[in-house]
Write a protein that holds these residues in place. Structure first.
Motif, PDB file in Angstrom:
ATOM      1  N   UNK A 127       0.851  -1.183   0.000  1.00  0.00           N
ATOM      2  CA  UNK A 127       0.000   0.000   0.000  1.00  0.00           C
ATOM      3  C   UNK A 127       0.889   1.236   0.000  1.00  0.00           C
ATOM      4  N   UNK A 128       0.369   2.309  -0.585  1.00  0.00           N
ATOM      5  CA  UNK A 128       1.053   3.605  -0.605  1.00  0.00           C
ATOM      6  C   UNK A 128       0.313   4.544   0.336  1.00  0.00           C
ATOM      7  N   UNK A 129       1.055   5.230   1.207  1.00  0.00           N
ATOM      8  CA  UNK A 129       0.440   6.096   2.214  1.00  0.00           C
ATOM      9  C   UNK A 129       1.019   7.497   2.133  1.00  0.00           C
ATOM     10  N   UNK A 130       0.153   8.475   1.925  1.00  0.00           N
ATOM     11  CA  UNK A 130       0.529   9.877   2.014  1.00  0.00           C
ATOM     12  C   UNK A 130       0.208  10.377   3.412  1.00  0.00           C
ATOM     13  N   UNK A 131       1.232  10.655   4.213  1.00  0.00           N
ATOM     14  CA  UNK A 131       1.038  11.039   5.612  1.00  0.00           C
ATOM     15  C   UNK A 131       1.160  12.559   5.789  1.00  0.00           C
ATOM     16  N   UNK A 132       0.750  13.038   6.958  1.00  0.00           N
ATOM     17  CA  UNK A 132       0.835  14.454   7.359  1.00  0.00           C
ATOM     18  C   UNK A 132      -0.147  15.346   6.601  1.00  0.00           C
ATOM     19  N   UNK A 133      -1.358  14.828   6.400  1.00  0.00           N
ATOM     20  CA  UNK A 133      -2.389  15.644   5.759  1.00  0.00           C
ATOM     21  C   UNK A 133      -2.853  16.794   6.647  1.00  0.00           C
ATOM     22  N   UNK A 134      -2.404  16.798   7.904  1.00  0.00           N
ATOM     23  CA  UNK A 134      -2.734  17.897   8.808  1.00  0.00           C
ATOM     24  C   UNK A 134      -1.781  19.077   8.633  1.00  0.00           C
ATOM     25  N   UNK A 135      -0.694  18.888   7.922  1.00  0.00           N
ATOM     26  CA  UNK A 135       0.346  19.924   7.789  1.00  0.00           C
ATOM     27  C   UNK A 135       0.168  20.735   6.508  1.00  0.00           C
ATOM     28  N   UNK A 136       0.716  21.930   6.525  1.00  0.00           N
ATOM     29  CA  UNK A 136       0.687  22.770   5.326  1.00  0.00           C
ATOM     30  C   UNK A 136      -0.713  23.246   4.978  1.00  0.00           C
ATOM     31  N   UNK A 160      -4.457   8.427   2.108  1.00  0.00           N
ATOM     32  CA  UNK A 160      -3.947   9.719   2.561  1.00  0.00           C
ATOM     33  C   UNK A 160      -4.486   9.949   3.963  1.00  0.00           C
ATOM     34  N   UNK A 161      -3.598  10.251   4.901  1.00  0.00           N
ATOM     35  CA  UNK A 161      -4.015  10.294   6.295  1.00  0.00           C
ATOM     36  C   UNK A 161      -3.094  11.176   7.124  1.00  0.00           C
ATOM     37  N   UNK A 162      -3.325  11.174   8.422  1.00  0.00           N
ATOM     38  CA  UNK A 162      -2.472  11.874   9.384  1.00  0.00           C
ATOM     39  C   UNK A 162      -2.372  11.027  10.639  1.00  0.00           C
ATOM     40  N   UNK A 163      -1.157  10.746  11.062  1.00  0.00           N
ATOM     41  CA  UNK A 163      -0.973  10.009  12.315  1.00  0.00           C
ATOM     42  C   UNK A 163      -1.303  10.881  13.515  1.00  0.00           C
ATOM     43  N   UNK A 164      -1.328  12.198  13.321  1.00  0.00           N
ATOM     44  CA  UNK A 164      -1.562  13.128  14.423  1.00  0.00           C
ATOM     45  C   UNK A 164      -3.036  13.244  14.798  1.00  0.00           C
ATOM     46  N   UNK A 165      -3.912  13.318  13.821  1.00  0.00           N
ATOM     47  CA  UNK A 165      -5.316  13.619  14.077  1.00  0.00           C
ATOM     48  C   UNK A 165      -6.085  12.398  14.571  1.00  0.00           C
ATOM     49  N   UNK A 166      -6.781  12.554  15.689  1.00  0.00           N
ATOM     50  CA  UNK A 166      -7.615  11.469  16.195  1.00  0.00           C
ATOM     51  C   UNK A 166      -8.721  11.116  15.207  1.00  0.00           C
ATOM     52  N   UNK A 167      -9.169  12.102  14.449  1.00  0.00           N
ATOM     53  CA  UNK A 167     -10.232  11.865  13.468  1.00  0.00           C
ATOM     54  C   UNK A 167      -9.787  10.936  12.340  1.00  0.00           C
ATOM     55  N   UNK A 168      -8.462  10.767  12.182  1.00  0.00           N
ATOM     56  CA  UNK A 168      -7.929   9.904  11.128  1.00  0.00           C
ATOM     57  C   UNK A 168      -7.567   8.507  11.642  1.00  0.00           C
ATOM     58  N   UNK A 169      -7.897   8.222  12.887  1.00  0.00           N
ATOM     59  CA  UNK A 169      -7.513   6.936  13.484  1.00  0.00           C
ATOM     60  C   UNK A 169      -8.078   5.757  12.688  1.00  0.00           C
ATOM     61  N   UNK A 170      -9.349   5.860  12.276  1.00  0.00           N
ATOM     62  CA  UNK A 170      -9.958   4.772  11.504  1.00  0.00           C
ATOM     63  C   UNK A 170      -9.261   4.583  10.163  1.00  0.00           C
ATOM     64  N   UNK A 171      -8.794   5.677   9.573  1.00  0.00           N
ATOM     65  CA  UNK A 171      -8.097   5.587   8.294  1.00  0.00           C
ATOM     66  C   UNK A 171      -6.757   4.889   8.453  1.00  0.00           C
TER      67      UNK A 171
END
Length: 223
Positions: A127-136, A160-171
């Motif tokens: 799988x390909x993961x784009x992380x840090x969608x909370x940044x920029x 595409x997700x963010x390890x930081x955001x709790x809202x992205x935990x399911x993703x």
């Protein structure tokens, strides 16, 4: 008194164990992603991985315990040279991570794919993961269309997700559970492990005895 070979051994049970490696340049958030999946929260103080970071989580698929072993390697080449062969041994699936705010980490994916191919893993689930969608800002992040095009080229799903955001935990959960379900359907060999075992190695059974079994940081929190 003789021991019945078919007798269940107390404290032991069979589990399927899947080794999943997480690849990507340094600072893309590999450690934070694995920590979020295994611990259910964000790793506030993350340092650059030196060598290999290792985490485990047991999930259930069709009422069967499945152990996922997540191997997070250092992105810096100087830390990887001495352990690459060991890192790729007995791998079942691959996660490739890039930082959506740093195009250079996206351009490195082709080099990571070459490394995967050199170790005979092109047929393994990836799988390909784009992380840090909370940044920029939306304008500064890599467009999803470019990432999807590359994911399609290599035949792997894009998250595409963010390890930081709790809202992205399911993703984040979906990333690793997608791989787990793909691997489960292949019915790989079982290994024996001790129930409640805290060690990282594979347990070898014996009938005669009891077996026991600092980094560069920027303003973004999810380095």
């Amino acid at each position: 008194m003789s021991v019945n070979a078919s007798q269940d051994i107390p404290g032991l049970k069979q589990k399927k164990v899947f080794k999943i490696i997480v690849l990507g340049d340094s600072g893309v958030g590999k450690t934070c992603l694995t920590y979020r999946f295994c611990e259910g929260q964000f790793l506030n103080k993350s340092e650059a991985t030196i060598g290999v970071d290792f985490r485990e989580r047991i999930i259930k698929i069709r009422n069967e315990d499945i152990k996922l072993q997540l191997w997070d390697t250092a992105g810096q080449e100087r830390f990887r040279k001495s352990m690459v062969q060991h890192y790729y041994r007995n791998v079942h699936a691959v996660v490739i991570v890039y930082d959506v705010t740093k195009p250079e980490t996206f351009h490195s994916i082709s080099a990571w794919m070459q490394e995967i191919e050199s170790h005979g893993l092109m047929n393994a689930p990836r799988v390909l993961v784009g992380n840090k969608c909370d940044c920029g800002t939306p304008e500064s992040r890599l467009a999803t269309t470019y990432a999807q095009r590359l994911a399609d080229k290599y035949g792997m799903p894009l998250f595409e997700t963010s390890a930081l955001l709790d809202s992205e935990c399911d993703n984040v959960e979906s990333i690793f559970l997608t791989l787990a379900h793909k691997l489960y359907s292949k019915q790989p060999l079982r290994v024996i492990s001790v129930a409640g075992e805290v060690s990282k190695g594979v347990v070898t059974l014996s009938r005669q005895r009891k077996v026991g079994c600092s980094s560069d940081q920027n303003s973004c929190l999810c380095n």
